[in-house]
Motif scaffolding. Sequence first.
Motif: not given
Length: 120
Positions: A15-19, A49-51, A71-73, A76-81
């Motif tokens: 039930g929790g979250s992580l990024r 997942a993919a972007i 998502s993608r920044d 910052k050349n960074t991708m997040y999930l």
Amino acid sequence: QVQLVESGGGLVQAGGSLRLSCVASGRTFRFSVMGWFLQAPGKEREFVAAIGYAASNTYYAESVKGRFTISRDYVKNTMYLQMNSLKPEDTAVYYCAAGRSPTEGDMNYWGKGTLVTVSS
């Protein structure tokens, strides 16, 4: 060359979250798609997942739709999930990948993975 480094994994209750984050360095212009794959203990690696380069193009496995957001920044050349409503069956090593398409075989670059453990 391209280097991908994941972070953000850990232990969380159901039930929790992580990024998760994936920082890309090197010749990042060489790929247009970034994605996340997971490998659970004793199982084969599978798509999460993919972007695309146009961040409006996102793809999700059925099992994570509505719970995970990719998502993608570009600065910052960074991708997040962002992973919400986590379930014990989400427990796996999560890998960041980059390549030409969301298909695993078209991913040319891979990170070393970050472990996500969801307790019941």
